[in-house]
Design a protein around this motif. Structure first.
Motif, PDB file in Angstrom:
ATOM      1  N   SER A 112     -55.278  -3.930 -14.943  1.00 29.39           N
ATOM      2  CA  SER A 112     -56.538  -4.514 -15.410  1.00 29.39           C
ATOM      3  C   SER A 112     -56.346  -4.943 -16.862  1.00 29.39           C
ATOM      4  O   SER A 112     -56.010  -4.127 -17.720  1.00 29.39           O
ATOM      5  N   LEU A 113     -56.534  -6.229 -17.120  1.00 32.44           N
ATOM      6  CA  LEU A 113     -56.248  -6.778 -18.456  1.00 32.44           C
ATOM      7  C   LEU A 113     -57.533  -7.273 -19.112  1.00 32.44           C
ATOM      8  O   LEU A 113     -58.271  -8.074 -18.526  1.00 32.44           O
ATOM      9  N   ARG A 114     -57.786  -6.806 -20.312  1.00 32.89           N
ATOM     10  CA  ARG A 114     -58.904  -7.306 -21.123  1.00 32.89           C
ATOM     11  C   ARG A 114     -58.361  -7.582 -22.511  1.00 32.89           C
ATOM     12  O   ARG A 114     -57.802  -6.694 -23.149  1.00 32.89           O
ATOM     13  N   LYS A 115     -58.550  -8.817 -22.966  1.00 33.02           N
ATOM     14  CA  LYS A 115     -57.875  -9.206 -24.218  1.00 33.02           C
ATOM     15  C   LYS A 115     -58.426  -8.481 -25.434  1.00 33.02           C
ATOM     16  O   LYS A 115     -57.773  -8.397 -26.462  1.00 33.02           O
ATOM     17  N   GLU A 116     -59.641  -7.913 -25.343  1.00 33.70           N
ATOM     18  CA  GLU A 116     -60.238  -7.267 -26.511  1.00 33.70           C
ATOM     19  C   GLU A 116     -59.974  -5.754 -26.552  1.00 33.70           C
ATOM     20  O   GLU A 116     -60.396  -5.073 -27.483  1.00 33.70           O
ATOM     21  N   ALA A 163     -56.018  -3.617  -2.517  1.00 29.73           N
ATOM     22  CA  ALA A 163     -56.052  -2.177  -2.833  1.00 29.73           C
ATOM     23  C   ALA A 163     -56.439  -1.966  -4.295  1.00 29.73           C
ATOM     24  O   ALA A 163     -57.168  -1.014  -4.632  1.00 29.73           O
ATOM     25  N   ALA A 164     -56.006  -2.884  -5.171  1.00 34.72           N
ATOM     26  CA  ALA A 164     -56.344  -2.771  -6.598  1.00 34.72           C
ATOM     27  C   ALA A 164     -57.847  -2.947  -6.815  1.00 34.72           C
ATOM     28  O   ALA A 164     -58.444  -2.263  -7.652  1.00 34.72           O
ATOM     29  N   VAL A 165     -58.449  -3.837  -6.046  1.00 30.64           N
ATOM     30  CA  VAL A 165     -59.901  -4.013  -6.143  1.00 30.64           C
ATOM     31  C   VAL A 165     -60.608  -2.705  -5.768  1.00 30.64           C
ATOM     32  O   VAL A 165     -61.560  -2.270  -6.425  1.00 30.64           O
ATOM     33  N   MET A 166     -60.098  -2.041  -4.716  1.00 27.87           N
ATOM     34  CA  MET A 166     -60.700  -0.760  -4.297  1.00 27.87           C
ATOM     35  C   MET A 166     -60.595   0.289  -5.400  1.00 27.87           C
ATOM     36  O   MET A 166     -61.575   0.950  -5.741  1.00 27.87           O
ATOM     37  N   VAL A 167     -59.363   0.456  -5.947  1.00 24.67           N
ATOM     38  CA  VAL A 167     -59.154   1.586  -6.865  1.00 24.67           C
ATOM     39  C   VAL A 167     -59.626   1.294  -8.286  1.00 24.67           C
ATOM     40  O   VAL A 167     -59.897   2.221  -9.048  1.00 24.67           O
ATOM     41  N   ASN A 168     -59.723   0.032  -8.636  1.00 24.84           N
ATOM     42  CA  ASN A 168     -60.119  -0.278 -10.014  1.00 24.84           C
ATOM     43  C   ASN A 168     -61.523  -0.867 -10.094  1.00 24.84           C
ATOM     44  O   ASN A 168     -62.425  -0.289 -10.705  1.00 24.84           O
ATOM     45  N   ASN A 169     -61.740  -2.009  -9.439  1.00 19.94           N
ATOM     46  CA  ASN A 169     -63.029  -2.698  -9.593  1.00 19.94           C
ATOM     47  C   ASN A 169     -64.176  -1.872  -9.004  1.00 19.94           C
ATOM     48  O   ASN A 169     -65.236  -1.713  -9.616  1.00 19.94           O
ATOM     49  N   PHE A 170     -63.942  -1.343  -7.779  1.00 14.44           N
ATOM     50  CA  PHE A 170     -65.026  -0.594  -7.140  1.00 14.44           C
ATOM     51  C   PHE A 170     -65.266   0.726  -7.877  1.00 14.44           C
ATOM     52  O   PHE A 170     -66.413   1.135  -8.090  1.00 14.44           O
ATOM     53  N   THR A 171     -64.176   1.404  -8.235  1.00 14.20           N
ATOM     54  CA  THR A 171     -64.321   2.665  -8.964  1.00 14.20           C
ATOM     55  C   THR A 171     -65.089   2.435 -10.256  1.00 14.20           C
ATOM     56  O   THR A 171     -65.974   3.218 -10.618  1.00 14.20           O
ATOM     57  N   ASN A 172     -64.750   1.341 -10.941  1.00 12.52           N
ATOM     58  CA  ASN A 172     -65.423   1.084 -12.218  1.00 12.52           C
ATOM     59  C   ASN A 172     -66.912   0.817 -12.014  1.00 12.52           C
ATOM     60  O   ASN A 172     -67.739   1.159 -12.870  1.00 12.52           O
ATOM     61  N   THR A 199     -58.701  13.444 -11.931  1.00 17.09           N
ATOM     62  CA  THR A 199     -58.717  12.867 -10.577  1.00 17.09           C
ATOM     63  C   THR A 199     -57.626  11.803 -10.441  1.00 17.09           C
ATOM     64  O   THR A 199     -56.916  11.751  -9.426  1.00 17.09           O
ATOM     65  N   ALA A 200     -57.473  10.974 -11.470  1.00 20.59           N
ATOM     66  CA  ALA A 200     -56.441   9.928 -11.419  1.00 20.59           C
ATOM     67  C   ALA A 200     -55.045  10.542 -11.550  1.00 20.59           C
ATOM     68  O   ALA A 200     -54.123  10.157 -10.817  1.00 20.59           O
ATOM     69  N   ASP A 201     -54.898  11.519 -12.467  1.00 18.42           N
ATOM     70  CA  ASP A 201     -53.571  12.120 -12.691  1.00 18.42           C
ATOM     71  C   ASP A 201     -53.020  12.792 -11.432  1.00 18.42           C
ATOM     72  O   ASP A 201     -51.819  12.778 -11.180  1.00 18.42           O
ATOM     73  N   ARG A 202     -53.899  13.400 -10.652  1.00 19.66           N
ATOM     74  CA  ARG A 202     -53.435  14.112  -9.447  1.00 19.66           C
ATOM     75  C   ARG A 202     -52.715  13.199  -8.479  1.00 19.66           C
ATOM     76  O   ARG A 202     -51.889  13.641  -7.680  1.00 19.66           O
ATOM     77  N   LEU A 203     -53.046  11.911  -8.526  1.00 22.32           N
ATOM     78  CA  LEU A 203     -52.450  10.979  -7.557  1.00 22.32           C
ATOM     79  C   LEU A 203     -50.955  10.813  -7.769  1.00 22.32           C
ATOM     80  O   LEU A 203     -50.248  10.329  -6.886  1.00 22.32           O
ATOM     81  N   SER A 204     -50.456  11.234  -8.952  1.00 21.96           N
ATOM     82  CA  SER A 204     -49.000  11.194  -9.167  1.00 21.96           C
ATOM     83  C   SER A 204     -48.300  12.234  -8.298  1.00 21.96           C
ATOM     84  O   SER A 204     -47.102  12.141  -8.062  1.00 21.96           O
TER      85      SER A 204
END
Ligand SMILES: NC(=O)c1ccc[n+]([C@@H]2O[C@H](COP(=O)([O-])OP(=O)(O)OC[C@H]3O[C@@H](n4cnc5c(N)ncnc54)[C@H](OP(=O)(O)O)[C@@H]3O)[C@@H](O)[C@H]2O)c1
Length: 259
Positions: A112-116, A163-172, A199-204
């Motif tokens: 996920s990229l945000r220039k600011e 899958a990225a939409v699920m884990v990033n956009n929807f989660t956000n 929660t995110a770290d456990r996925l490693s």
């Protein structure tokens, strides 16, 4: 490498900065709105233009970080025979640039990229190219700006993007609803940060299905009812709460049918 950046938004800014910091020369930034082109060009010590016909033709790589829709129209406006031209989109086939150049390709940032938002994060890159020789060239280039580079064709990229939409956009969006709820109920959303990170770290270390916790997986109906009572003034959040609770209950009662 000598590079021209086409576009000046989030992906152009983050990737352009990483390319510049890796020691490549940015010859030019081209963007529809001159002020946007000028702003990024100033950061990348390059020239700029808002006119595609004025594109610098001396570069070895052209990075088109444009909206997905704009990529489909690029072939009608630009021809760069013999030049390596890549886009940054997850869902757009590499062939969309074939009318710009037979040496088409993709440099897709799986991040996920945000220039600011600084510092810019680590950006895994998925690469592909129409000509096999360019895959090697692009991979070598990509490794100068990222520690994680892999080849991925159109289909794999599309699936990973979904899958990225699920884990990033929807989660956000769930975070957005929870933050709004906390604000309105005068409790501190930031107290939840360690939980979010854990929660995110456990996925490693574990597959997500093995680390589910909460009232739905435990079958704690009284707790679920208390939550639903509290959500009586939050119609949308209640819909999400009920949907996820039902899905989690159904899944853990019969884990063989996740889809
Ligand atoms: N941001 C991310 O997290 C991310 C991650 C992975 C991949 N990507 C991919 O990167 C690409 C760019 O995304 P972004 O987030 O950087 O978008 P963005 O910040 O909205 O920037 C879009 C860029 O496209 C240009 N543009 C928009 N419509 C145009 C048109 N009709 N004709 C010409 N130029 C047009 C804009 O130029 P002006 O500013 O001059 O108007 C701007 O430079 C997309 O393909 C996206 O799928 C983004």
């Amino acid at each position: 490498m000598k590079v021209v950046i086409i576009g000046s938004g989030n992906a152009a800014t983050v990737l352009g900065t990483k390319i510049f910091q890796a020691g490549h020369e940015i010859l030019q930034v081209i963007s529809r709105q001159q002020a946007h082109a000028a702003r990024l060009a100033s950061a990348l010590h390059s020239t700029f233009s808002s006119d595609l016909s004025a594109i610098n033709r001396e570069a070895e790589l052209y990075l088109a970080a444009l909206s997905d829709n704009a990529l489909y129209g690029m072939g009608a406006q630009l021809s760069l025979p013999g030049k390596l031209v890549v886009h940054t989109a997850g869902t757009v086939p590499k062939e969309v640039l074939r009318t710009v150049s037979a040496r088409c390709g993709v440099l897709y940032p799986l991040q996920s990229l945000r220039k600011e938002i600084f510092p810019f994060p680590e950006v895994p890159l998925l690469i592909d190219a129409c000509e096999p020789g360019d895959r090697v060239r692009l991979a070598d280039f990509a490794r100068t700006i990222s520690a994680f580079v892999r080849e991925a064709g159109d289909e794999e990229r599309l699936k990973l993007h979904l899958a990225a939409v699920m884990v990033n956009n929807f989660t956000n969006y769930l975070y957005t609803m929870a933050a709004d709820f906390c604000g309105r109920e005068k409790v501190d959303f930031l107290l939840l940060l360690p939980l979010i990170k854990e929660t995110a770290d456990r996925l490693s270390h574990f597959p997500p299905r093995d680390v589910q916790t909460g009232p739905a997986v435990r079958g704690d109906d009284s707790t679920i009812q208390k939550h639903l009572d509290l959500l009586s003034n939050y119609k949308e959040m209640m819909e999400f709460y009920q949907l996820f609770t039902n899905k989690i209950e159904a899944f853990y009662n019969n884990p063989e049918i996740p889809s």
